[in-house]
Motif scaffolding. Structure first.
Motif, PDB file in Angstrom:
ATOM      1  N   HIS A 105       0.823  -1.209   0.000  1.00 50.85           N
ATOM      2  CA  HIS A 105       0.000   0.000   0.000  1.00 50.85           C
ATOM      3  C   HIS A 105       0.864   1.268   0.000  1.00 50.85           C
ATOM      4  O   HIS A 105       0.541   2.249  -0.682  1.00 50.85           O
ATOM      5  CB  HIS A 105      -0.921  -0.024   1.221  1.00 50.85           C
ATOM      6  CG  HIS A 105      -1.520   1.286   1.584  1.00 50.85           C
ATOM      7  ND1 HIS A 105      -2.489   1.902   0.831  1.00 50.85           N
ATOM      8  CD2 HIS A 105      -1.262   2.138   2.624  1.00 50.85           C
ATOM      9  CE1 HIS A 105      -2.818   3.065   1.397  1.00 50.85           C
ATOM     10  NE2 HIS A 105      -2.085   3.223   2.482  1.00 50.85           N
ATOM     11  N   SER A 141      -6.394   2.044   0.146  1.00 51.62           N
ATOM     12  CA  SER A 141      -6.893   1.869   1.509  1.00 51.62           C
ATOM     13  C   SER A 141      -8.317   2.398   1.657  1.00 51.62           C
ATOM     14  O   SER A 141      -9.235   1.651   1.979  1.00 51.62           O
ATOM     15  CB  SER A 141      -5.978   2.577   2.502  1.00 51.62           C
ATOM     16  OG  SER A 141      -5.741   3.914   2.083  1.00 51.62           O
ATOM     17  N   HIS A 157       2.970   4.231   8.220  1.00 52.60           N
ATOM     18  CA  HIS A 157       2.728   2.796   8.083  1.00 52.60           C
ATOM     19  C   HIS A 157       3.843   1.963   8.710  1.00 52.60           C
ATOM     20  O   HIS A 157       3.618   0.821   9.097  1.00 52.60           O
ATOM     21  CB  HIS A 157       2.508   2.429   6.615  1.00 52.60           C
ATOM     22  CG  HIS A 157       1.104   2.702   6.155  1.00 52.60           C
ATOM     23  ND1 HIS A 157       0.069   1.835   6.372  1.00 52.60           N
ATOM     24  CD2 HIS A 157       0.559   3.782   5.544  1.00 52.60           C
ATOM     25  CE1 HIS A 157      -1.050   2.348   5.886  1.00 52.60           C
ATOM     26  NE2 HIS A 157      -0.794   3.531   5.376  1.00 52.60           N
ATOM     27  N   HIS A 160       3.689   9.418   4.851  1.00 55.27           N
ATOM     28  CA  HIS A 160       2.714   8.327   4.830  1.00 55.27           C
ATOM     29  C   HIS A 160       3.402   6.995   5.099  1.00 55.27           C
ATOM     30  O   HIS A 160       2.949   6.190   5.923  1.00 55.27           O
ATOM     31  CB  HIS A 160       2.011   8.326   3.460  1.00 55.27           C
ATOM     32  CG  HIS A 160       1.102   7.164   3.258  1.00 55.27           C
ATOM     33  ND1 HIS A 160       1.445   6.093   2.452  1.00 55.27           N
ATOM     34  CD2 HIS A 160      -0.139   6.898   3.760  1.00 55.27           C
ATOM     35  CE1 HIS A 160       0.439   5.226   2.466  1.00 55.27           C
ATOM     36  NE2 HIS A 160      -0.521   5.691   3.232  1.00 55.27           N
TER      37      HIS A 160
HETATM   38 FE   LIG Z   1      -2.259   4.617   4.083  1.00 59.69          FE
END
Ligand SMILES: [Fe+3]
Ligand SMILES: [Fe+3]
Ligand SMILES: [Fe+3]
Ligand SMILES: [Fe+3]
Lengths: 402, 402, 402, 402
Positions: free
Chosen positions: C56, C86, C148, C144
């Motif tokens: 992702h 997502s 994660h 980002h």
């Molecule tokens: Fe995300």
């Protein structure tokens, strides 16, 4: 529409009318100790409000007899067809079952009026000679109303059990009787005739009549008692997975069963909810309100088993000395509720009465203290899911015989 | 216990008694068109039965005033302490909230007697000079009863909406008034005094009074109308995730929202459930029964936003020409329900009144057509969850100003 | 498409490329001790499989930079747009979140290839001069991916906690450090500048920068310790509803909370799950894995409160001597997660990054032991639901000051 | 412990060893096309991960043979007793069934080692003369492993069906064969011998052997085809409550059944998931993946019925020309899964193998394309719940005969 009034017929001319009036009256007698408010509430999805029972049984006569067989009949209120249809898909859409308790209107008063309206019309119809199909349909409607009489008691008592007040459904309600413990009686088995003959009314699920071969067996002449059940409890019966079916053990754990439904311990004494409020457990009275899973576990623990529905029916017809057959508790059998060979549901909505429920349920035989007198018979098949417990269900054991 | 009767006091001597009697009487007036049966049912876990509201408001006076402040007071029925406690952990165990609808007993008649019993005792107490804490507690009890008056209307209408009959709560209930569309009015912002002063009764959550700095803003002088909402619907507002908060979109999808709660389409016309049964949607009347999620999505679609609760309060105090402030619909704000700086809940059970609900809810300001007259004020903070819709909630928009 | 290869750039020419490569490499380093099998499973709906995180984060660069800004870019596999989106509604349909753990294919090997494919293309793009929007988008992609990275640790540890084997995510993972108990430090309050300035990268939810007036307050210079939490437990903190918000008490009862998440008692000792498997509780180390509800209850019990997010930010900027700010645990604040005044989400799918989650969550400030170094800052706003507990969350107390 | 190695035995000396090695090898052959990652995931509570099947079947030999019958046996890893026990209460606590997919450890590699460890010990044991009870236990273990081989295929395919990628379990998997439509063949009924004799291995639920009286009946010589099923669909079979059992209709509505499980429409063509990925529906091939409720509704629509398990068994033994008995799909019968007369579960944990599941399920007879060759027989009783659909289930019709 009825104009004659239908009065003044006499019982010999119109025995069905007499029976109709008696059954209808009995339903209303049942609510003698209930307030209007008691009659509106649905205490769980499996139960229905008293008021709904009063209306739905009336709707049954209106829908399946008056609307179809009484030309010019004026329905009391067209909206009732939506509100009081239980589960007849063929008749159309209906108010959702789990929301029956939201029907505060029509009021009880209006529903009693509805009953009178339908009774008047039925009285008129029944004062005249009936075609056989109509006669059969009326008998079905009466048997249906009797089934709802029993449900009405079960459901009202369930409601009262949910509150700390433990209200009384009927102060005169007789407690289950004390008595001796059961003994086993033998049957030689052989070919058994099973099911209802055509000579009297019976539900469609009691036929076609057919024969079944039975090996010799023994069957208890009385039901399992509370005292025997307390022994099972003391022996750890509710804690030992070995006695239980897998689904039963799962439900027992999920719902934390430690005793029959409706039992409560206060201090060192056990009580159970009854239509006459909370009452002490009598060890010599039959155990009530047990699920199939509990009945089956008990039987395994006791070194016995449940009878098949065929053994039960055959024994009731042929074995001497069986007690507590129709007057105490429905008796779990080990038979799944299934159609008899060559069973066909009737065409139309009335065919939905029994046939579509023939999966996922177990047969109980006999009748219980809440069953209207004369309602049941040897071929009668009651059915509930294996985990249900709010009905008056008990245990009659069986055994193999060499 | 009260022996004097407390009669014959005059309004100047006992203004609180006069107010007590008026508030208590208003509650009973609200049920004029309900049957006993209507009052017993709980139509969803968020709602309570009418009867329960009648009893619980009475219990509040008994529990927090008579039992504590009236020496020798004889409770009407000790079991009511269990049955009618709503959520006061400090007071003890209570009947589970989702099962309030199973309390068919005590009957309405008994609960009205309970009301009279408590009223008699309160009348006696209020005929005498009161200590300030008791006076404050009585005022809290009255404000509490007024809150339940509004809930009673909401809950009864919710019940009636569940049945095809769409019964009438009050045939005289005024429909929301038509009117012009809103315009924006400016506020210069600056230091705003927020919260209630100590001079009049207010709930604990309205204090401590404190000041908040506000940037200049504009606020709508009227509420969003049904016609504007229909434009939002036509523009695909309920189908376009871009306008919605993530949680709101999820709930919209799970429950298939296509319009405000209580709206139903029949043919090509929209209707909504009201206390006077189903009524056609008036495009010039304010929209009612929308969730925070819908209000927020609408505002985003309209290029505006919701006001903060501080902007709302400041505008109501300082901006001329605001209409529909207290008489139409609670107005969603963008403020989460949180304690004001230095808020401390009171000691004891009464401290549970507001404080423990300060998470997971949004503030609404103003009041609605079902709010008792005189109940609300500029500092009043109502609160609901962002997805709730059965209350009389509407939308007043705001905007940034350069 | 990239043809040059983009190699041999030097850090001064392309500092963003250098940072890109470092962040991307760090993600892969995190999985050093995981088997392929560990990376495929989703242990609860809130968590995602490691492999999904790997893919992702890569998809984010592909979707929002390469597909939009790198003309002629060939997607690695078109189906990944469906599988690894997502929650971006504007981008199209996607694989359901609770079913991420069913994606055994693509295999880890293919996903690592996907990472290399995207890295190669990004390396090429980043070797060239970037337009400011692209630069900003790359920085967003890196922030980002860092978010994660932390989720990856949380989620993998959650998975390992579900099995009796309590596997090790990283044997070198440092345990939370022992240390002295906290003291309170004062801030005079006043006008506080809140939010990120435009000079460095920050998430959109950190702006617009604005000022907030603060009353004087005191704030703890360290986090609440396990030892202090054990005192709360011994004092019955988990059994006394008075300390709890209503929603919190409900969840505590439903899930039977008796200690922080991940705590287990073995004999008379407490242990907690960590990335280095089960470890004894160190009373002098900070408490971890508590929900907002627990943090709030603890603070009330301790006679203190949680800071607002504004107090926290102001204190971190102005109060000397605060420890454990970014290196230990996210710190619950009493602030609901809401947009700052005049916040507008960006147009397009990237606008969904933060804005649509601004309801139903609470702000946490600081950073934790699993946060990549350099990721957080004083204006950083993390957010979780009040009942969530699997993140590295702790408690820094505050107090009013006269 | 095994020291001899047990090698070099020859098939005549140790036929059970030869069979053991073949069965164990076949399990490992099944996973040829799966990645390590495919084998760890549980796609629904009814399914288990491939890896779990590999370990659990091994545990069965360890737990019930080696630990009990091989003195000095060293368990491979004591924790596996907790992790890989499926449902044997008598053996002790176990990892919760719905969480089997969280066992990323032990790794596949370790589980294959576990298999080799147990195989080595079993080889040793089986190279020696066996007591009859041990021999029987080994045969049970092999039949158990064969059952799990079929489950492994079902479960892996279910997993692959959840992702848009529709991965291939086995590219060589043969599609269900085209063929002629079925005709009915008659049986005269009479006394039928039902159940397994003692001469070969059979599960306990296949006995005791007993006789059952059967009325004459007709039974289809082939299974219902996809084309016939498409006719049922076109005729509105999935939209008409009249054909359905009440429980079936409820599940159909709740889950929106419109076709057999695994069917998907793309454009105007139907496809179904198979172990060889998505494949076009062949109208002349047998329908697969239908529930009992669908099979029963289909039969009613077709003017036929399902056979009882006794009719099925008798027909397979006595009626010429039946095709697709063991090689295509399990065939729903109208018989509830219940103990045969005088059935007693064995003492100890092995007694839990079948007996405790004898409620709430329906019997299927025959075998399917995923059943290991030679596994089934005429007396074999498979069972599933009436709503389950992920197994290879099909329909053989029956009819009454005058
Ligand atoms: Fe995300
Ligand atoms: Fe009925
Ligand atoms: Fe209240
Ligand atoms: Fe198994």
């Amino acid at each position: 529409p009825c104009t004659s009034g239908g009065a003044h017929v006499d019982a010999c001319d119109a025995p069905l009318l007499v029976r109709f009036l008696a059954v209808r009256a009995r339903t209303v007698q049942l609510i003698a100790h209930l307030s209007d408010e008691d009659m509106v509430v649905q205490s769980m999805p499996d139960a229905s409000p008293t008021k709904w029972h009063l209306a739905h049984t009336t709707w049954f006569f209106e829908r399946f007899i008056l609307r179809e067989r009484s030309p010019g009949y004026e329905p009391f209120d067209d909206r009732f067809d939506f509100l009081f249809n239980s589960y007849y898909e063929a008749v159309g859409a209906r108010h959702p079952r789990p929301m029956r308790g939201l029907l505060t209107r029509p009021t009880l008063k209006q529903i009693l009026e509805y009953r009178r309206h339908v009774d008047t019309q039925m009285r008129c119809l029944l004062g005249q000679p009936l075609e056989p199909e109509v006669d059969a349909r009326v008998q079905l409607g009466l048997a249906h109303e009797e089934q709802h009489q029993e449900l009405l008691v079960m459901d009202a008592m369930h409601l009262f059990a949910q509150s700390a007040l433990k209200s009384v459904f009927d102060p005169e309600w007789p407690l289950a009787a004390s008595g001796r413990a059961a003994g086993f009686r033998c049957s030689g088995g052989g070919w058994a005739r099973i099911g209802a003959s055509a000579t009297h009314f019976a539900f469609d699920n009691e036929g076609p009549q057919h024969r079944v071969w039975l090996a010799p067996f023994a069957i208890a002449d009385r039901l399992v008692t509370n005292g025997e059940w307390l022994s099972f409890m003391s022996a750890g019966g509710y804690q030992d997975a070995r006695f239980w079916l897998s689904d039963g053990w799962e439900q027992r754990c999920a719902e934390d069963w430690q005793s029959p439904f409706y039992w409560e311990r206060h201090g060192d004494r056990w009580f159970q909810m009854t239509p006459a409020s909370l009452q002490p457990i009598d060890p010599a009275a039959p155990v009530l309100h047990v699920s199939y899973f509990e009945a089956d576990a008990y039987a395994r623990w006791a070194g016995a088993r449940l009878p098949t529905e065929f053994e039960w029916e055959h024994a009731v017809r042929t074995v001497q000395g069986l007690e507590q057959v129709y007057d105490t508790a429905w008796q779990w059998t080990s038979s799944s509720y299934a159609p008899y060979p060559r069973f066909r549901a009737a065409a139309g909505a009335v065919g939905e009465y029994n046939g579509k429920f023939m999966s996922g349920q177990m047969v109980l035989r006999g009748a219980c203290i809440a069953t209207p007198p004369g309602h049941a018979r040897a071929s009668y098949r009651n059915f509930y899911r294996a985990g249900q417990r709010w009905m008056f269900s008990g245990v009659r054991l069986a055994q193999d015989v060499d």
